[in-house]
Structures are given as structure tokens and as C-alpha cells.
Write a protein that holds these residues in place. Structure first.
Motif, mmCIF file in Angstrom:
data_model
loop_
_atom_site.group_PDB
_atom_site.id
_atom_site.type_symbol
_atom_site.label_atom_id
_atom_site.label_comp_id
_atom_site.label_asym_id
_atom_site.label_seq_id
_atom_site.Cartn_x
_atom_site.Cartn_y
_atom_site.Cartn_z
ATOM 1 N N ILE A 486 -1.402 -0.415 -13.219
ATOM 2 C CA ILE A 486 -2.217 -1.187 -12.503
ATOM 3 C C ILE A 486 -1.974 -1.021 -10.877
ATOM 4 C CG2 ILE A 486 -3.270 -3.349 -11.931
ATOM 5 C CD1 ILE A 486 -2.690 -3.965 -14.816
ATOM 6 N N VAL A 487 -0.727 -1.172 -10.719
ATOM 7 C CA VAL A 487 -0.278 -1.432 -9.155
ATOM 8 C C VAL A 487 0.451 -0.124 -8.717
ATOM 9 C CG1 VAL A 487 0.130 -4.048 -9.416
ATOM 10 C CG2 VAL A 487 1.880 -2.180 -9.598
ATOM 11 N N GLY A 488 0.768 0.925 -9.558
ATOM 12 C CA GLY A 488 1.355 2.119 -9.072
ATOM 13 C C GLY A 488 2.633 1.710 -8.348
ATOM 14 N N GLU A 489 3.059 2.382 -7.450
ATOM 15 C CA GLU A 489 4.352 2.282 -6.944
ATOM 16 C C GLU A 489 4.544 0.982 -5.922
ATOM 17 O OE1 GLU A 489 7.353 5.556 -5.608
ATOM 18 O OE2 GLU A 489 6.393 4.785 -3.632
ATOM 19 N N ILE A 490 5.414 0.256 -6.030
ATOM 20 C CA ILE A 490 5.634 -1.052 -5.219
ATOM 21 C C ILE A 490 6.472 -0.802 -3.971
ATOM 22 C CG2 ILE A 490 6.212 -3.453 -5.045
ATOM 23 C CD1 ILE A 490 5.412 -3.499 -7.952
ATOM 24 N N ARG A 491 6.215 -0.665 -2.893
ATOM 25 C CA ARG A 491 7.133 -0.290 -1.489
ATOM 26 C C ARG A 491 7.333 -1.486 -1.026
ATOM 27 N NH1 ARG A 491 5.346 2.761 2.274
ATOM 28 N NH2 ARG A 491 7.237 3.793 2.576
ATOM 29 N N LEU A 492 8.608 -1.664 -0.655
ATOM 30 C CA LEU A 492 9.138 -2.839 -0.145
ATOM 31 C C LEU A 492 9.393 -2.377 1.201
ATOM 32 C CD1 LEU A 492 11.138 -4.913 -2.893
ATOM 33 C CD2 LEU A 492 8.505 -5.067 -2.276
ATOM 34 N N VAL A 493 8.755 -2.773 2.353
ATOM 35 C CA VAL A 493 9.021 -2.298 3.779
ATOM 36 C C VAL A 493 9.537 -3.356 4.719
ATOM 37 C CG1 VAL A 493 8.012 -1.024 5.723
ATOM 38 C CG2 VAL A 493 7.058 -0.548 3.357
ATOM 39 N N PRO A 494 10.775 -3.161 5.305
ATOM 40 C CA PRO A 494 11.201 -4.235 6.142
ATOM 41 C C PRO A 494 10.188 -4.136 7.524
ATOM 42 C CG PRO A 494 12.976 -2.907 5.463
ATOM 43 C CD PRO A 494 11.627 -2.021 5.167
ATOM 44 N N GLU A 495 9.847 -5.434 7.852
ATOM 45 C CA GLU A 495 9.098 -5.557 9.017
ATOM 46 C C GLU A 495 9.714 -6.854 9.517
ATOM 47 O OE1 GLU A 495 4.973 -5.224 8.833
ATOM 48 O OE2 GLU A 495 5.121 -3.128 7.816
#
Length: 529
Positions: A486-495
Motif C-alpha cells: 500500500i505505502v511503498g517505501e517509507i523514507r524518513l527525512v530529517p528537516e
């Protein structure tokens, strides 16, 4: 009708040339011209062993065969198709089942020939024996090199390979040797392989892997002894033949297996010594102590073997670091963090942000549930329920056939009884037939009462309950797989001190974006639905 033709060509290693493929195809195309056939559609694999069955071109050809996109498959030799006689026989039967003719141009083998099975079987066995003989000869040659003190392949960190009479010999690399001693000394002093790897990366020490970073796995020896801290070459003792490669019969890929100590080849090479016997002994003692402690902890926790246990949380294996691309994993009991940063330090990945597991899973599930409860998602669910119900509905014709068969059996037995054939066996047969008739009649009545489509109105409530309880399911692996779709890849990006979770959808939801604040506070930013 014009015959549709296809060709498969392959060569095995980088040492061979692309022209090998061209030569094979030229022979096949010339054969087609002589036969007056159309030029073939080409399927090919470059630098891939015929012992493997997961070749991309090979699999594409098999898919096309199943879909009957060609009538004749041509290969230069049958060995190009497969060097495994079992796989070769399987493919031959598959092609025949789909009505496809197989021709080996150079072998002069054709499935239309009466003797095809015999010739193909002999060829397959010879091809497989060729691989076995080649492997055995290569192994003998490498053993001879080791016994003479030459390098038989591989370059351990701390050494250089120099020419010696047309062969290669290992010599100590002074600069790398200093770091080898430093690694052993730090480990004996109590540092963990992870701490050592992080420090090596911080200091900018080049790793054995080109353009790579040091990792704990490169240092700590695994069960097969592979790892810098388990390499006895550093005390001048070259041990060869500790492992062997076994081909997986399903994928064709090679797997490393440990050999018994009786098969090891040991060569004393004092010129290669880098560390002292005392340092080596202290290192081995600590490795044994660590393994003993780990084994004891494993037994106390109820796990008797290491490894093989799948991820235990819904999002394990689905989240990636937006900086380095590495996995976001459980770095302690309660928080997710970047595995690359944890194992290799800031030099490998500067992303040090960690997030509590409970909070991140709550927010990600909130987004996913919002998506799954939409009308579009329910329509997919409803269609699948309808398909399953239709497929699962029993066929009443089978029950009717069983009734007819049982009635016929009873009539035959009664006819025998009327003719005076009355024995315990006859009576038992009559009882069995009457029981079968009763069971078939009961089955027919159940089928007539069953109306699967009446269950469809209940599907929405079932769907709502299923989605609402995602986090409480027992089959975590199946739900994780569905979430990944469903969601594909979950990328956690620092901002700005926060982690933004970007879910590039492979299914229904488009892109869902969440802001995950490192620490106790989390804020839901946007739903891109």
C-alpha cells in the motif's frame, strides 16, 4: 501458417565476450534462413551461469513460452539453455506441454525426433558433469597454489598481492598492518566491533571494500570464521578450504557452507604474521566469552538458534533513512534509528535522529487506516470477497454425481442379494453405500442452502473491523507485506530537527507525509490523499 520462432543465447562469465552471443544468434538465424522460417525473437543472458535458473532473459523466454508467443525455440546448443540436467528436462517437458518445438542447432537435437528424450538426457548429464569436473579441477589447482604459499584468491585486509613468477603472493602491507594491530588491541581492550567500526570511519580509514565504510560484520567472525578478528593469517597461519559453495536447487544461487576441520588446508607462513600469538589468544578468548554469553541469553529467552526470526513489528523493514538510504531499525528497546549511523557512525550517515516506536507506528497506521477506509479501498476489498466466495462455492454437480454413483452401487448390491449372494462382505458393502448416499444427499442440501452473495452486505462491517484492528493481528508478517504494497517505501527525512515520513505509494494512497518529531512530541502534518 508461418511458424513463429524464438532464440535463446547465453554465455557464462565476464571472461567471455559479447561476441559469443552474436556467434550463437548468427548460427540460429542461418538455420532459420535454410528452413525458410521467419527470423527469431531474441532472448539472451550475458555473463550468467547456465547452472542458475533465475536468469532474466531465460525467465522472460519461459513466460513467453507459457503465453504461446512462439512455436519453435532455437538454441545454438542445449547447454546454452541449462547446464542442470533436471532443469533442462523440466523445461523440455514445459515446452512440449505448450506445443513448442525445441531445436539445438549445433547439437542436431530436435523434440520432433523420436530419440529426443534419450539424446537430451545424455546431453544434460554430460553438461552437468562438465561443470562438476571443472569445479574439481579448479579446486585442485587452487589447493596446489596454497600449498606452495601462493595466493589462491581473495585479499585480506593488511596484505598486498604481488606478482611472483606468473603467480600472486601475499605480502604484508605496512600501513594496513598498523590498523590491523589497532583493531585487535581495541577489541581485546573491551571495545565492541560496532564501536571500532564507527571510530575507523570517523578517522577516515579506508575499508577493505572499495569506496565503502567499515561495518561490525566486517570485523566480528561469523559461524564460518569469516571476519577480520577471526582470520588466522594475521598470526602467519593460512587456513584454506574452511567453506564450500553449494548450489540452491530452487534458485540456482550459491550458498556458503562450512567444511569439517578435517578438510581444512593449513599452511604456516611466518612472513605474513602481523599480530602476536598472545594478542590472538586474548582475542579468541573474548570471542568465546561473548558467544557463550549470547548463547546463554538466547536459551533464557527461549530462542535456541540465532537468526531466522523475521521482524517483529509492523513497520520493520519498511522504513529507510532519507539521508543514506539505509534501513531504519530498532536501535534500542523503544526507538527506531538509522542502522548505518548506528553501525558505522556519522562518517557513514550524519542522521542521528531517533523516534519512539509506539508514536511512529500510531501515526503511520493512522494514515494507512484513513486510506483503507476510503470508498475506493472498500471497492477493492468487496471485489476480492466476491471473487473468493464465487470460487469457494461448491459445485452441486459433484454432489449429484456422488448420489448417482451411490444409488447405482446400492442397486447392484441388492441385485446380488436377490440372487442369493448374502455374505458379511455384501452386507458391509451395502451399509457403506447407504452411508455414502446419505452423505452425498446431505452435501447437496447444504450446497442448495448456501447463498454466498447474501454475505456481501456484511462485507463493509467486516472490512471496517479488519482495518481498525491492524495493529492487533497475530500474523504480523502478512500484514507487513500488505502495508508495504500500500505505502511503498517509507523514507524518513530529517528537516530542522524533525523527521518527515514520505510514503511514496505503490497502491491506493498517493503520497502520505507525516512529521515525526524526534523525542516525545509528534505532529501530524498532512495527508496527501
Amino acid at each position: 501458417m508461418t511458424l513463429r520462432t524464438a532464440a535463446y543465447a547465453r554465455y557464462s562469465s565476464d571472461a567471455q565476450r559479447d561476441s559469443s552471443i552474436d556467434d550463437q544468434i548468427r548460427n540460429i538465424e542461418e538455420y532459420c534462413r535454410r528452413m525458410g522460417w521467419a527470423q527469431p525473437v531474441i532472448y539472451e543472458d550475458k555473463a550468467i551461469s547456465g547452472a542458475r535458473s533465475d536468469r532474466p532473459g531465460y525467465q522472460a523466454m519461459l513466460d513467453a513460452a507459457v503465453e504461446r508467443r512462439f512455436d519453435v525455440l532455437l538454441v545454438d546448443e542445449l547447454s546454452r539453455l541449462s547446464r542442470d540436467h533436471i532443469e533442462g528436462a523440466r523445461v523440455g517437458r514445459l515446452l512440449q506441454f505448450h506445443g513448442i518445438r525445441l531445436i539445438g542447432v549445433t547439437d542436431a537435437i530436435d523434440t520432433n525426433m523420436q530419440s529426443f528424450k534419450l539424446l537430451a538426457g545424455v546431453r544434460g548429464l554430460l553438461n552437468e558433469q562438465y561443470l562438476d569436473d571443472l569445479a574439481s579441477e579448479t579446486h585442485r589447482g587452487m589447493m596446489g597454489l596454497v600449498l606452495q604459499g601462493y595466493n589462491a584468491g581473495g585479499l585480506p585486509y593488511g596484505y598486498s598481492s604481488v606478482p611472483d613468477g606468473g603467480r600472486k603472493r601475499l605480502v604484508v602491507n605496512p600501513e594496513e598492518a598498523d590498523w590491523v594491530r589497532w583493531i585487535f588491541e581495541r577489541y581485546v581492550a573491551g571495545d565492541s566491533p560496532r564501536t571500532i567500526a564507527v571510530e575507523l570511519n570517523r578517522l577516515g580509514v579506508a575499508s577493505p571494500r572499495r569506496n565503502g565504510k567499515w561495518s561490525p560484520n566486517a570485523l566480528y567472525p561469523d559461524a564460518k570464521g569469516v571476519g577480520l578478528l577471526g582470520n588466522s593469517t594475521y598470526v602467519g597461519k593460512l587456513v584454506w578450504n574452511k567453506t564450500k559453495w553449494i548450489k540452491d536447487p530452487v534458485t540456482g544461487r550459491r550458498r556458503r557452507r562450512a567444511r569439517p576441520a578435517s578438510e581444512w588446508v593449513v599452511k604456516e607462513l611466518p612472513d605474513l604474521r602481523i599480530i602476536s600469538d598472545a594478542l590472538w589468544a586474548e582475542t579468541e578468548a573474548r570471542i568465546r566469552a561473548v558467544r557463550s554469553r549470547t548463547s546463554k541469553q538466547r536459551q533464557e529467552s527461549g530462542r535456541t538458534v540465532s537468526g531466522g526470526r523475521g521482524p517483529g513489528y509492523l513497520f520493520s523493514g519498511l522504513m529507510r533513512c532519507g539521508v543514506c538510504g539505509g534501513a531504519y531499525i530498532m536501535v534500542d528497546k523503544h526507538r527506531y534509528g538509522c542502522a548505518m549511523h548506528r553501525d558505522r557512525g556519522s562518517a557513514a550517515c550524519p542522521n542521528a535522529l531517533k523516534v519512539p516506536r509506539k508514536r511512529v507506528e500510531d501515526l503511520l497506521l493512522q494514515c494507512i487506516k484513513h486510506d483503507l477506509l476510503s470508498d475506493d479501498a472498500f471497492k477493492v476489498f468487496e471485489d476480492e470477497v466476491r471473487r473468493i466466495l464465487v470460487e469457494a462455492q461448491p459445485d452441486p454437480r459433484e454432489a449429484a454425481r456422488n448420489i448417482t454413483g451411490a444409488e447405482t452401487e446400492i442397486k447392484n448390491i441388492m441385485a446380488a442379494i436377490r440372487q442369493g449372494v448374502v455374505t458379511p462382505t455384501t452386507l458391509k458393502a451395502l451399509q457403506d453405500a447407504e452411508a455414502e448416499l446419505q452423505a452425498a444427499q446431505d452435501q447437496k442440501r447444504e450446497i442448495e442452502r448456501l447463498e454466498p452473495m447474501k454475505m456481501i452486505p456484511q462485507a463493509r462491517e467486516a472490512h471496517r473491523k479488519l482495518v481498525s484492528s491492524l495493529e492487533r493481528v497475530e500474523d504480523v508478517a502478512s500484514v507487513r507485506k500488505a502495508i508495504g504494497t500500500i505505502v511503498g517505501e517509507i523514507r524518513l527525512v530529517p528537516e530542522g530537527g524533525e523527521l518527515v515520513a514520505e510514503m511514496t505509494n505503490a497502491g491506493l494512497a498517493g503520497v502520505c507525509q507525516l512529521t515525526l518529531v524526534a523525542g516525545a512530541r509528534f505532529e501530524l502534518a498532512t495527508f496527501g490523499l
